[in-house]
Design a protein around this motif. Structure first.
Motif, PDB file in Angstrom:
ATOM      1  N   ARG A 161       0.812  -1.226   0.000  1.00  0.00           N
ATOM      2  CA  ARG A 161       0.000   0.000   0.000  1.00  0.00           C
ATOM      3  C   ARG A 161       0.843   1.273   0.000  1.00  0.00           C
ATOM      4  N   LEU A 162       2.066   1.164   0.491  1.00  0.00           N
ATOM      5  CA  LEU A 162       2.928   2.333   0.632  1.00  0.00           C
ATOM      6  C   LEU A 162       4.140   2.237  -0.287  1.00  0.00           C
ATOM      7  N   ALA A 163       4.663   3.389  -0.679  1.00  0.00           N
ATOM      8  CA  ALA A 163       5.934   3.399  -1.399  1.00  0.00           C
ATOM      9  C   ALA A 163       7.029   2.872  -0.469  1.00  0.00           C
ATOM     10  N   PRO A 164       7.992   2.113  -1.002  1.00  0.00           N
ATOM     11  CA  PRO A 164       9.017   1.508  -0.129  1.00  0.00           C
ATOM     12  C   PRO A 164       9.718   2.503   0.784  1.00  0.00           C
ATOM     13  N   ARG A 165      10.022   3.709   0.288  1.00  0.00           N
ATOM     14  CA  ARG A 165      10.759   4.649   1.132  1.00  0.00           C
ATOM     15  C   ARG A 165       9.905   5.177   2.283  1.00  0.00           C
ATOM     16  N   SER A 166       8.576   5.015   2.193  1.00  0.00           N
ATOM     17  CA  SER A 166       7.717   5.411   3.305  1.00  0.00           C
ATOM     18  C   SER A 166       7.914   4.503   4.510  1.00  0.00           C
ATOM     19  N   LEU A 167       8.481   3.325   4.303  1.00  0.00           N
ATOM     20  CA  LEU A 167       8.837   2.424   5.393  1.00  0.00           C
ATOM     21  C   LEU A 167      10.326   2.520   5.716  1.00  0.00           C
ATOM     22  N   ILE A 168      11.147   2.598   4.667  1.00  0.00           N
ATOM     23  CA  ILE A 168      12.605   2.559   4.863  1.00  0.00           C
ATOM     24  C   ILE A 168      13.095   3.782   5.624  1.00  0.00           C
ATOM     25  N   VAL A 169      12.665   4.968   5.211  1.00  0.00           N
ATOM     26  CA  VAL A 169      13.180   6.201   5.826  1.00  0.00           C
ATOM     27  C   VAL A 169      12.797   6.298   7.306  1.00  0.00           C
ATOM     28  N   PRO A 170      11.530   6.105   7.683  1.00  0.00           N
ATOM     29  CA  PRO A 170      11.214   6.131   9.116  1.00  0.00           C
ATOM     30  C   PRO A 170      11.965   5.065   9.910  1.00  0.00           C
ATOM     31  N   GLY A 171      12.147   3.888   9.310  1.00  0.00           N
ATOM     32  CA  GLY A 171      12.884   2.833   9.999  1.00  0.00           C
ATOM     33  C   GLY A 171      14.318   3.231  10.292  1.00  0.00           C
ATOM     34  N   LEU A 172      14.975   3.842   9.321  1.00  0.00           N
ATOM     35  CA  LEU A 172      16.361   4.276   9.514  1.00  0.00           C
ATOM     36  C   LEU A 172      16.452   5.442  10.500  1.00  0.00           C
ATOM     37  N   LEU A 173      15.464   6.307  10.513  1.00  0.00           N
ATOM     38  CA  LEU A 173      15.462   7.407  11.483  1.00  0.00           C
ATOM     39  C   LEU A 173      15.288   6.869  12.905  1.00  0.00           C
ATOM     40  N   LEU A 174      14.419   5.862  13.070  1.00  0.00           N
ATOM     41  CA  LEU A 174      14.281   5.232  14.387  1.00  0.00           C
ATOM     42  C   LEU A 174      15.599   4.594  14.822  1.00  0.00           C
ATOM     43  N   ALA A 175      16.253   3.901  13.898  1.00  0.00           N
ATOM     44  CA  ALA A 175      17.536   3.267  14.216  1.00  0.00           C
ATOM     45  C   ALA A 175      18.578   4.307  14.592  1.00  0.00           C
ATOM     46  N   THR A 176      18.559   5.454  13.910  1.00  0.00           N
ATOM     47  CA  THR A 176      19.490   6.538  14.236  1.00  0.00           C
ATOM     48  C   THR A 176      19.266   7.036  15.663  1.00  0.00           C
ATOM     49  N   VAL A 177      18.006   7.238  16.023  1.00  0.00           N
ATOM     50  CA  VAL A 177      17.676   7.677  17.385  1.00  0.00           C
ATOM     51  C   VAL A 177      18.175   6.659  18.408  1.00  0.00           C
ATOM     52  N   ALA A 178      17.975   5.375  18.121  1.00  0.00           N
ATOM     53  CA  ALA A 178      18.406   4.326  19.051  1.00  0.00           C
ATOM     54  C   ALA A 178      19.916   4.336  19.249  1.00  0.00           C
TER      55      ALA A 178
END
Length: 511
Positions: free
Chosen positions: A338-355
């Motif tokens: 349902r979503l463009a791939p980067r709509s999942l990839i970018v938030p995931g990488l930002l969460l990992a950066t915060v961690a």
């Protein structure tokens, strides 16, 4: 009246889905688990193996390096061989060879025999890993089912390393270090039987093997992986390290030049020339740098700072593994169609950066529950959002004859990223720790009247170790953030259902 079968662009009926495809996913996932387990399961067993076989401190790294060299260096060749001889056939050969190499390593009577066995494991893993990913890509075609299948596969691929730490600790502590290798034999036998029962073989592509390309590409990758693995013990200014990295880059440049002229190129230009696929490959490499850094530093933090046993160290990673599985199967798998791939990839990488930024605040007095666990849960969930859409998008839309080498390219990005991350960030951490200890020793001498000198030195060394980890994790966070930027700019593929609306008639998949 029954519904008409779906039609291809050529007017012929599309093949119905394989009724055994979910069993095929189980077999493919089992083989992938074996490969990723072996990248970490031996780490926990290494101290026991070193004592048993009389390995020197200087040579023990070859238990890890021999595997990563062969695996990372031969992946492209393994992927192209799978395209030529058929994926199921190559899959079974890879499983059989991996099991035999594992048995050889488990029975090792000396260091040389174990090093050779680990190299052989890497050789057959280089054939097996791209087969697993390409079989998955060609078995699941519809966006919804593809999302679910890749969600499971990504959870295994990214969480298997942590499970390997747990398994290595349990086997080493309660049985023997040799069982960390013998266990692969049992897994491989089950997977081989399953492969013959549920996997469909694919017709070989019929093209020839690009021998010059294989020599240049594999030689360049081996040289670079070896160079990064030697950077940690030797230092970046060492002549061998510089020669390996420069030579490897030259070989890969020659490989790229040759691929534009070869009749049957080992890595066709259109595979990496696609903007979205290239973005996925770069993102995979950058994300893996951060993830491998976390595994390396937190393993040492748990054992040397918190005093955890090997088993407890492995269990400490379990919540992150569960978070990866949750992110991959409950979020990415549900929304990829349902979503463009980067709509999942970018938030995931930002969460990992915060961690990773949160983990830079660790000290010698930090507790697991309040300081470590929250960050690891955030990072695991973020990685679960990243790896599945990266793998699915990178392998989508290629001809079946190129499926194996495309999958191998994804695996190569992951392995090279891991090698770079381990060497680069370990060197940064070691340098920062050494500088910290040197600058604080004088202060320890001044306070010797209050604290025994030996205790003060141990405290400073522990603080220096954690300080070095923190500096390296800041770098890892920056690299993870760069991955988010790359994904935002380069991974431009739309959501699969939008693509389907634009092109309702499916194009034939060529062999």
């Amino acid at each position: 009246m029954s519904a008409a079968a779906p039609r291809t662009a050529g007017g012929t009926a599309a093949a119905p889905p394989d009724p055994r495809r979910w069993w095929a996913l189980a077999v493919i996932g089992l083989a992938q688990l074996m490969v990723v387990l072996d990248a970490t399961i031996v780490n926990i067993a290494l101290p026991s193996a070193q004592r048993d076989l009389g390995m020197s401190d200087g040579n023990r790294q070859w238990v890890i390096t021999a595997y990563s060299l062969a695996f990372g260096g031969l992946l492209l060749l393994g992927g192209r061989i799978a395209d030529l001889i058929g994926r199921r056939r190559a899959f079974v050969i890879g499983l059989t060879g991996f099991a035999a190499a594992s048995a050889l390593g488990g029975a090792a009577s000396g260091p040389g025999m174990l090093f050779a066995a680990r190299a052989l494991q890497g050789v057959f893993a280089a054939l097996l890993a791209p087969c697993a990913l390409s079989l998955l890509a060609t078995t699941f075609d519809t966006p919804r089912e593809r999302g679910k299948a890749f969600g499971v596969f990504a959870a295994i691929a990214s969480g298997g390393g942590a499970l390997g730490l747990i398994a290595g600790g349990l086997l080493t502590e309660y049985l023997n270090w040799r069982w960390s290798l013998y266990v692969n034999v049992a897994i491989a036998v089950i997977a081989i039987l399953g492969a013959f029962a549920v996997l469909r073989d694919t017709r070989p592509a019929g093209a020839g093997l690009d021998v010059p390309g294989a020599v240049l590409g594999c030689g360049g990758l081996v040289s670079i992986v070896y160079g990064f693995s030697e950077a940690a013990p030797r230092g970046w200014s060492d002549g061998l390290v510089i020669g390996l990295l420069v030579g490897g880059a030259a070989l890969l440049a020659a490989f790229a030049w040759w691929q534009t002229r070869a009749g049957d190129p080992m890595l066709p230009a259109h595979i990496i020339g696609d903007r979205t696929r290239a973005g996925c490959l770069i993102t995979m490499a950058l994300a893996t740098i951060g993830l491998f850094a976390l595994f390396l530093f937190m393993t040492y933090y748990f054992q040397l700072i918190l005093g955890y046993s090997p088993v407890r160290t492995g269990l400490a990673f379990l919540p992150m593994t569960l978070a990866i599985i949750t992110g991959a199967t409950q979020v990415s798998a549900r929304f990829l169609d349902r979503l463009a791939p980067r709509s999942l990839i970018v938030p995931g990488l930002l969460l990992a950066t915060v961690a990773l930024v949160l983990l830079t605040r660790l000290s010698v007095d930090s507790s697991y529950a309040t300081h470590v666990l929250p960050a690891m849960l955030i990072l695991g969930f973020g990685m679960g959002l990243v790896f599945m859409p990266v793998m699915s998008t990178a392998t989508q839309g290629v001809a079946r004859r190129d499926s194996g080498v495309t999958s191998a390219t994804v695996n190569t990005a992951q392995q090279v990223g891991g090698a770079i991350g381990t060497a680069l960030l370990n060197t940064i951490a070691s340098t920062a720790a050494t500088a910290y200890v040197a600058s604080h020793l004088s202060g320890a001498a001044e306070s010797a009247h209050r604290v025994p000198a030996s205790a003060a030195h141990r405290l400073i060394e522990a603080q220096g170790l954690v300080h070095g980890f923190g500096i390296a994790l800041w770098w890892a966070a920056g690299i993870m953030l760069a991955g988010a930027a790359v994904a935002a700019v380069m991974v431009t593929a739309p959501a699969p259902h939008r693509e389907a609306r634009r092109a309702p008639v499916t194009a034939p998949v060529t062999d």
